[in-house]
Design a protein around this motif. Structure first.
Motif, PDB file in Angstrom:
ATOM      1  N   ASP A  90       3.897   1.539   3.072  1.00 28.35           N
ATOM      2  CA  ASP A  90       3.374   2.669   2.273  1.00 28.35           C
ATOM      3  C   ASP A  90       3.011   1.885   1.033  1.00 28.35           C
ATOM      4  OD1 ASP A  90       5.950   1.167   1.772  1.00 28.35           O
ATOM      5  OD2 ASP A  90       6.746   3.064   0.731  1.00 28.35           O
ATOM      6  N   CYS A  91       2.879   0.577   0.913  1.00 26.16           N
ATOM      7  CA  CYS A  91       2.320  -0.003  -0.566  1.00 26.16           C
ATOM      8  C   CYS A  91       0.773   0.231  -0.614  1.00 26.16           C
ATOM      9  CB  CYS A  91       2.973  -1.485  -0.482  1.00 26.16           C
ATOM     10  SG  CYS A  91       2.179  -2.387  -2.003  1.00 26.16           S
ATOM     11  N   VAL A  92       0.485   0.308  -1.823  1.00 24.53           N
ATOM     12  CA  VAL A  92      -0.873   0.476  -1.898  1.00 24.53           C
ATOM     13  C   VAL A  92      -1.752  -0.834  -1.377  1.00 24.53           C
ATOM     14  CG1 VAL A  92      -1.196  -0.334  -4.353  1.00 24.53           C
ATOM     15  CG2 VAL A  92      -2.721   1.482  -3.282  1.00 24.53           C
ATOM     16  N   MET A  93      -0.904  -1.993  -1.650  1.00 31.16           N
ATOM     17  CA  MET A  93      -1.649  -3.172  -1.101  1.00 31.16           C
ATOM     18  C   MET A  93      -1.570  -3.583   0.260  1.00 31.16           C
ATOM     19  SD  MET A  93      -2.977  -4.354  -3.923  1.00 31.16           S
ATOM     20  CE  MET A  93      -3.648  -5.632  -3.137  1.00 31.16           C
ATOM     21  N   LYS A 140      -2.165 -10.373  -2.962  1.00 37.11           N
ATOM     22  CA  LYS A 140      -2.573 -10.408  -1.723  1.00 37.11           C
ATOM     23  C   LYS A 140      -1.977  -9.128  -0.912  1.00 37.11           C
ATOM     24  CE  LYS A 140      -3.020 -14.950  -1.872  1.00 37.11           C
ATOM     25  NZ  LYS A 140      -4.798 -15.372  -2.619  1.00 37.11           N
ATOM     26  N   HIS A 141      -2.453  -9.170   0.452  1.00 37.12           N
ATOM     27  CA  HIS A 141      -1.901  -7.955   0.997  1.00 37.12           C
ATOM     28  C   HIS A 141      -0.414  -7.951   1.354  1.00 37.12           C
ATOM     29  CE1 HIS A 141      -6.027  -7.888   2.860  1.00 37.12           C
ATOM     30  NE2 HIS A 141      -5.866  -6.565   2.089  1.00 37.12           N
ATOM     31  N   CYS A 142       0.108  -6.567   1.281  1.00 34.41           N
ATOM     32  CA  CYS A 142       1.662  -6.499   1.339  1.00 34.41           C
ATOM     33  C   CYS A 142       1.978  -5.962   2.692  1.00 34.41           C
ATOM     34  CB  CYS A 142       2.065  -5.332   0.312  1.00 34.41           C
ATOM     35  SG  CYS A 142       3.737  -5.046   0.165  1.00 34.41           S
ATOM     36  N   PHE A 143       3.261  -6.475   3.030  1.00 31.96           N
ATOM     37  CA  PHE A 143       3.721  -6.176   4.569  1.00 31.96           C
ATOM     38  C   PHE A 143       4.229  -4.741   4.559  1.00 31.96           C
ATOM     39  CE2 PHE A 143       7.250  -8.312   2.712  1.00 31.96           C
ATOM     40  CZ  PHE A 143       8.285  -7.533   3.045  1.00 31.96           C
ATOM     41  N   ASP A 192       8.194  -4.519  -4.826  1.00 34.41           N
ATOM     42  CA  ASP A 192       7.997  -5.958  -5.016  1.00 34.41           C
ATOM     43  C   ASP A 192       6.757  -6.283  -5.611  1.00 34.41           C
ATOM     44  OD1 ASP A 192      10.638  -6.785  -3.630  1.00 34.41           O
ATOM     45  OD2 ASP A 192       9.511  -6.895  -1.626  1.00 34.41           O
ATOM     46  N   CYS A 193       5.713  -5.540  -5.268  1.00 31.80           N
ATOM     47  CA  CYS A 193       4.473  -5.761  -5.840  1.00 31.80           C
ATOM     48  C   CYS A 193       4.424  -5.110  -7.216  1.00 31.80           C
ATOM     49  CB  CYS A 193       3.470  -4.727  -5.108  1.00 31.80           C
ATOM     50  SG  CYS A 193       2.914  -5.693  -3.609  1.00 31.80           S
ATOM     51  N   GLU A 194       5.145  -4.066  -7.479  1.00 27.51           N
ATOM     52  CA  GLU A 194       5.392  -3.465  -8.994  1.00 27.51           C
ATOM     53  C   GLU A 194       6.137  -4.462  -9.767  1.00 27.51           C
ATOM     54  OE1 GLU A 194       4.767  -1.309 -12.072  1.00 27.51           O
ATOM     55  OE2 GLU A 194       4.384  -0.491  -9.855  1.00 27.51           O
ATOM     56  N   HIS A 217      -6.226  -6.670  -6.009  1.00 26.85           N
ATOM     57  CA  HIS A 217      -6.664  -7.962  -5.308  1.00 26.85           C
ATOM     58  C   HIS A 217      -7.591  -8.677  -6.612  1.00 26.85           C
ATOM     59  CE1 HIS A 217      -5.956  -8.157  -1.138  1.00 26.85           C
ATOM     60  NE2 HIS A 217      -6.626  -6.875  -1.015  1.00 26.85           N
ATOM     61  N   LEU A 218      -8.036  -8.082  -7.420  1.00 27.75           N
ATOM     62  CA  LEU A 218      -8.806  -8.760  -8.596  1.00 27.75           C
ATOM     63  C   LEU A 218      -7.720  -9.154  -9.367  1.00 27.75           C
ATOM     64  CD1 LEU A 218     -11.731  -6.037  -9.459  1.00 27.75           C
ATOM     65  CD2 LEU A 218     -12.020  -8.475  -8.829  1.00 27.75           C
ATOM     66  N   LEU A 219      -6.516  -8.670  -9.502  1.00 27.15           N
ATOM     67  CA  LEU A 219      -5.429  -9.322 -10.487  1.00 27.15           C
ATOM     68  C   LEU A 219      -4.751 -10.412  -9.893  1.00 27.15           C
ATOM     69  CD1 LEU A 219      -3.955  -5.904 -11.722  1.00 27.15           C
ATOM     70  CD2 LEU A 219      -4.903  -7.694 -13.066  1.00 27.15           C
TER      71      LEU A 219
END
Length: 182
Positions: free
Chosen positions: A144-147, A138-141, A166-168, A133-135
């Motif tokens: 299993d993602c850490v976000m 947003k929340h991921c759908f 996607d977040c990576e 979040h600091l980077l």
């Protein structure tokens, strides 16, 4: 590139922090350094709620963040709240600080017996989430993602400590942009 500071507020087991730092360095490719423990600011305590106001804690974190700090993430075992809800973590991207409470991760009749591996896993996941979040994440759908947003400790236990594909990809872009800014 600068340093991300983990700032302990109150008592946090030193072994937990010693393990979290290299794990976060591996995931985020930043240098991490530890500050603390800071005293819990009594002005942040709300007697009726029996919890600590996150905005006041974030003010304290911002004040102690060194100039070379990319971000400061407070880690505490006290219960947090803001005006609308109780929080496990909270971040103020504009101020470059966030705070994570591990109070729900600690052993209790509800969470079961003392398990240092489980405490480490939960703390790593939610510290990674808060730093995301600091980077600017947003929340991921992806569950299993850490976000992915954790509605409870059970959600934290189910998700990975890593970013989804996607977040990576987003993280890679953010890191490239930060390196260009240096």
């Amino acid at each position: 590139m600068g340093t991300v500071y983990l700032i302990t507020v109150g008592t946090i087991h030193a072994g937990l922090m010693a393990g979290i730092i290299p794990a976060l360095e591996e995931r985020f490719l930043f240098r991490f350094s530890l500050i603390g423990p800071l005293d819990v600011p009594l002005a942040a305590y709300h007697e009726t709620k029996g919890k600590y106001l996150v905005s006041r804690l974030c003010d304290t974190l911002r004040e102690c963040l060194p100039h070379d700090g990319i971000f400061g993430l407070g880690i505490t075992a006290i219960d947090l709240y803001d005006d609308t809800a109780a929080f496990m973590y909270y971040s103020r991207q504009a101020d470059k600080v966030g705070i994570l409470s591990i109070s729900e991760f600690l052993p209790s009749p509800a969470t079961g017996p003392d398990d240092t591996n489980l405490l480490f896993s939960r703390t790593l996941k939610e510290a990674s989430h808060a730093l995301g979040h600091l980077l600017g994440f947003k929340h991921c759908f992806h569950r299993d993602c850490v976000m992915y947003f954790s509605y409870s400790v059970n959600d934290t236990d189910r998700k990975s400590s890593l970013f989804c594909r996607d977040c990576e990809a987003t993280m890679s872009r953010i890191l490239r942009n930060l390196q260009k800014a240096d």
